[in-house]
Scaffold this active site. Structure first.
Site, PDB file in Angstrom:
ATOM      1  CB  CYS A 119       4.221 -18.531   7.487  1.00 33.01           C
ATOM      2  SG  CYS A 119       4.832 -16.831   7.314  1.00 33.01           S
ATOM      3  CG  HIS A 254       1.479 -18.600  11.149  1.00 31.64           C
ATOM      4  ND1 HIS A 254       2.905 -18.275  11.608  1.00 31.64           N
ATOM      5  CD2 HIS A 254       1.233 -17.643   9.953  1.00 31.64           C
ATOM      6  CE1 HIS A 254       3.296 -17.277  10.708  1.00 31.64           C
ATOM      7  NE2 HIS A 254       2.536 -16.836   9.743  1.00 31.64           N
ATOM      8  CG  ASN A 284       4.350 -13.529  10.684  1.00 33.54           C
ATOM      9  OD1 ASN A 284       4.978 -14.588  10.596  1.00 33.54           O
ATOM     10  ND2 ASN A 284       3.579 -13.477   9.476  1.00 33.54           N
TER      11      ASN A 284
HETATM   12  O1  UT7 Z   1       2.447 -15.048   7.675  1.00 34.82           O
HETATM   13  C1  UT7 Z   1       2.033 -15.018   6.245  1.00 34.82           C
HETATM   14  C2  UT7 Z   1       0.622 -14.796   6.203  1.00 34.82           C
HETATM   15  N1  UT7 Z   1       0.383 -13.567   6.178  1.00 34.82           N
HETATM   16  C3  UT7 Z   1      -0.658 -12.952   6.750  1.00 34.82           C
HETATM   17  O2  UT7 Z   1      -1.497 -13.735   7.007  1.00 34.82           O
HETATM   18  C4  UT7 Z   1      -0.853 -11.331   6.506  1.00 34.82           C
HETATM   19  C5  UT7 Z   1      -2.336 -11.088   5.967  1.00 34.82           C
HETATM   20  N2  UT7 Z   1      -2.612  -9.683   5.729  1.00 34.82           N
HETATM   21  C6  UT7 Z   1      -2.819  -8.948   6.939  1.00 34.82           C
HETATM   22  O3  UT7 Z   1      -2.579  -9.290   8.109  1.00 34.82           O
HETATM   23  C7  UT7 Z   1      -3.092  -7.560   6.858  1.00 34.82           C
HETATM   24  O4  UT7 Z   1      -3.582  -7.338   5.151  1.00 34.82           O
HETATM   25  C8  UT7 Z   1      -2.245  -6.412   6.917  1.00 34.82           C
HETATM   26  C9  UT7 Z   1      -2.024  -6.220   8.409  1.00 34.82           C
HETATM   27  C10 UT7 Z   1      -0.868  -6.661   6.135  1.00 34.82           C
HETATM   28  C11 UT7 Z   1      -2.755  -5.056   6.234  1.00 34.82           C
HETATM   29  O5  UT7 Z   1      -4.025  -4.689   6.952  1.00 34.82           O
HETATM   30  P1  UT7 Z   1      -5.349  -4.077   5.861  1.00 34.82           P
HETATM   31  O6  UT7 Z   1      -6.219  -3.872   6.859  1.00 34.82           O
HETATM   32  O7  UT7 Z   1      -5.296  -5.202   4.914  1.00 34.82           O
HETATM   33  O8  UT7 Z   1      -4.369  -2.745   5.579  1.00 34.82           O
HETATM   34  P2  UT7 Z   1      -4.165  -2.688   4.047  1.00 34.82           P
HETATM   35  O9  UT7 Z   1      -2.935  -3.174   3.482  1.00 34.82           O
HETATM   36  O10 UT7 Z   1      -5.365  -2.630   3.012  1.00 34.82           O
HETATM   37  O11 UT7 Z   1      -3.703  -1.041   4.134  1.00 34.82           O
HETATM   38  C12 UT7 Z   1      -5.007  -0.184   4.567  1.00 34.82           C
HETATM   39  C13 UT7 Z   1      -4.201   1.336   4.768  1.00 34.82           C
HETATM   40  C14 UT7 Z   1      -3.660   1.767   3.582  1.00 34.82           C
HETATM   41  O12 UT7 Z   1      -3.826   3.193   3.416  1.00 34.82           O
HETATM   42  P3  UT7 Z   1      -4.926   3.768   2.425  1.00 34.82           P
HETATM   43  O13 UT7 Z   1      -4.511   3.148   1.047  1.00 34.82           O
HETATM   44  O14 UT7 Z   1      -6.224   3.020   2.688  1.00 34.82           O
HETATM   45  O15 UT7 Z   1      -4.979   5.179   2.283  1.00 34.82           O
HETATM   46  C15 UT7 Z   1      -2.188   1.719   3.737  1.00 34.82           C
HETATM   47  O16 UT7 Z   1      -1.448   2.531   2.927  1.00 34.82           O
HETATM   48  O17 UT7 Z   1      -3.286   1.365   5.780  1.00 34.82           O
HETATM   49  C16 UT7 Z   1      -2.162   2.069   5.185  1.00 34.82           C
HETATM   50  N3  UT7 Z   1      -0.907   1.275   5.755  1.00 34.82           N
HETATM   51  C17 UT7 Z   1      -0.407   1.779   7.085  1.00 34.82           C
HETATM   52  N4  UT7 Z   1      -0.502   2.704   7.773  1.00 34.82           N
HETATM   53  C18 UT7 Z   1       0.058   3.153   8.902  1.00 34.82           C
HETATM   54  C19 UT7 Z   1      -0.089   0.225   5.345  1.00 34.82           C
HETATM   55  N5  UT7 Z   1       0.637  -0.096   6.312  1.00 34.82           N
HETATM   56  C20 UT7 Z   1       0.602   0.780   7.485  1.00 34.82           C
HETATM   57  C21 UT7 Z   1       1.480   1.043   8.436  1.00 34.82           C
HETATM   58  N6  UT7 Z   1       1.268   2.132   9.426  1.00 34.82           N
HETATM   59  N7  UT7 Z   1       2.519   0.277   9.109  1.00 34.82           N
END
Ligand code: UT7
Length: 327
Positions: A119, A254, A284
C-alpha cells in the site's frame, strides 16, 4: 534586487484515474460473507468498492489512467522517459506491468519497471521518480498505482475481503526549474520494518511451490502501528522542510480505514475538509489509493493549484512513508 535561485523539481503535469464499472455495495458483500453494512461502515467507513471484470488487469487499468494523465498534461506518449508502476497484483511475474503499459500507450522512448511496496507503493514510486527527474536521467515520468486486489482476496475471510477494491491512478511528473515556493515534490520519506512482515502479507507467490496466494491481515496489529508510524512520517516531512501542520492545505492519505485517516488528521489538527477521503467509495485500493484520492480531489476542486499537499501511506512490509507536493 537579488535574483531568486531556481530549484530542479518533479512537477505534477497531469493526473488520471480508472475505476472498474462493477460496483459492490456493503449489502452485496453481505450476500457473500457473514457481514453487514453497519459493521463495515462503523469499523472502516467503507460503503462500496469497485471490482475488476476479467479484462481489467493492472496493466489495462494503469494504461487507461496513464493515458488520461498524458492527455491532461497535453504531452504525447513519446515524451515519457520512464514508467513506474506500483503494484502488488501485476498481470504477470514478468514482463512487468510497466512494459505492457508502455506498449499500450506507444511510449516508445520510455523504460519501465514495477515496484513492490504494497500500500506504500505509490509513495515509494514517487520517491524513485523524483530522484530520476532531479538528476536529469529523464524529463517526464508516469507514476502509476494499479491494483486488482479482488483477485487475491480470500472470500472465506470476512475480516479482509470486505476491505479492498480495484482501480488505478496515475500522475505525470516532469522536471522543471521552479522557485522555492513553486510547484513540485518538496521531499519524500520512506521506511520499512521487515520484522512486521507477518502481520500483512500474501500467502503465496510464483516463486513458491504453491499457487499465488491470498491476502492475510492481522488487522488489529496493523491498526495498532498505523497511526503512530504515519504521524511520525508526516512530522518528518514537515520538520525537514521547516513547516508545521498549519502550512498544509490538504492531507491526501492512503485510504485503508476512515478511523486511521481521521486519527492522523486529528493529530495534525486538520479539520475534515482539509483531509481527502475516498475510502467510502473506493475501499482500500492499495498502491492505487493515493493517486485515486488525488484525482478525485483535483476533479472536485478540493485540491487547487498552488496548494501544499501531504501524502502518506502504510502497508504490508511493513512499509510506510510520506511526501510533500505543491500543486
Ligand atoms: O492498507 C494496508 C493497511 N491496512 C490497514 O491499515 C488496516 C488496519 N486495520 C483495520 O483497519 C481494522 O483492524 C479492521 C477494519 C481490519 C478490523 O477492525 P477491528 O475493529 O480491528 O476489528 P477486529 O478485527 O478486531 O474484529 C472485531 C470483531 C471480531 O469479532 P469478535 O471476535 O470480537 O467476536 C470479528 O470476528 O468483528 C468481527 N468481524 C466482522 N464482523 C462483521 C471481523 N470482520 C467482520 C466483518 N463483518 N466483515
Amino acid at each position: 534586487m537579488a535574483e531568486q535561485s531556481l530549484l530542479k523539481r518533479a512537477v505534477l503535469a497531469g493526473i488520471g484515474a480508472y475505476l472498474p464499472a462493477q460496483i459492490l455495495t456493503n449489502e452485496d458483500m453481505a450476500k457473500r460473507v457473514d457481514t453487514s453494512d453497519d459493521w463495515i461502515t462503523e469499523r472502516t467507513g467503507i460503503k462500496q468498492r469497485h471490482f475488476a471484470a476479467p479484462h481489467e488487469t493492472a496493466a489495462y487499468m494503469g494504461a487507461a489512467a496513464g493515458r488520461q494523465a498524458l492527455e491532461q498534461a497535453g504531452l504525447p506518449p513519446e515524451a515519457l522517459g520512464a514508467i513506474i508502476v506500483a503494484t502488488s497484483t501485476p498481470d504477470q511475474a514478468f514482463p512487468s506491468t510497466a512494459v505492457h503499459i508502455q506498449a499500450a500507450l506507444g511510449a516508445k522512448n520510455a523504460f519501465g519497471f514495477d515496484l513492490s511496496a504494497a500500500c506504500s507503493g505509490f509513495i515509494y514510486a514517487l520517491s524513485v521518480a523524483d530522484a530520476m527527474l532531479r538528476v536529469n536521467q529523464v524529463q517526464a515520468v508516469l507514476v502509476i498505482g494499479s491494483e486488482v486486489y479482488s483477485r487475491i482476496l480470500n472470500f472465506e475471510d470476512r475480516g479482509t475481503c470486505v476491505l479492498f477494491g480495484d482501480g488505478a491512478g496515475a500522475v505525470l511528473l516532469v522536471a522543471r526549474e521552479v522557485e522555492k515556493n513553486g510547484p513540485g515534490l518538496l521531499s519524500t520519506h520512506l521506511h520499512a520494518d521487515g520484522q512486521l512482515a507477518d502481520i500483512l502479507y500474501v500467502d503465496g507467490a510464483v516463486g513458491q511451490k504453491e499457487k499465488p496466494g491470498h491476502l492475510v491481515m492481522h488487522g488489529r496489529e496493523v491498526f495498532r502501528h498505523a497511526v503512530n508510524l504515519l504521524t511520525g512520517a508526516v512530522n518528518e516531512a514537515l520538520s525537514e522542510n521547516g513547516l508545521t501542520a498549519a502550512d498544509i492545505d490538504l492531507l491526501v492519505p492512503h485510504q485503508a480505514n476512515r478511523r486511521i485517516i481521521d486519527g492522523v488528521g486529528r493529530k495534525l489538527g486538520l479539520p475534515p475538509e482539509r483531509v481527502v477521503t475516498t475510502v467510502d467509495k473506493h475501499a482500500n485500493t492499495s498502491a492505487a489509493s493515493i493517486p485515486l484520492a488525488l484525482a478525485s480531489a483535483v476533479a472536485s476542486g478540493q485540491a487547487k493549484p498552488g496548494q501544499l499537499l501531504l501524502l502518506e501511506a502504510l502497508g504490508g512490509g511493513l512499509t510506510w512513508g510520506s511526501a510533500l507536493l505543491r500543486l
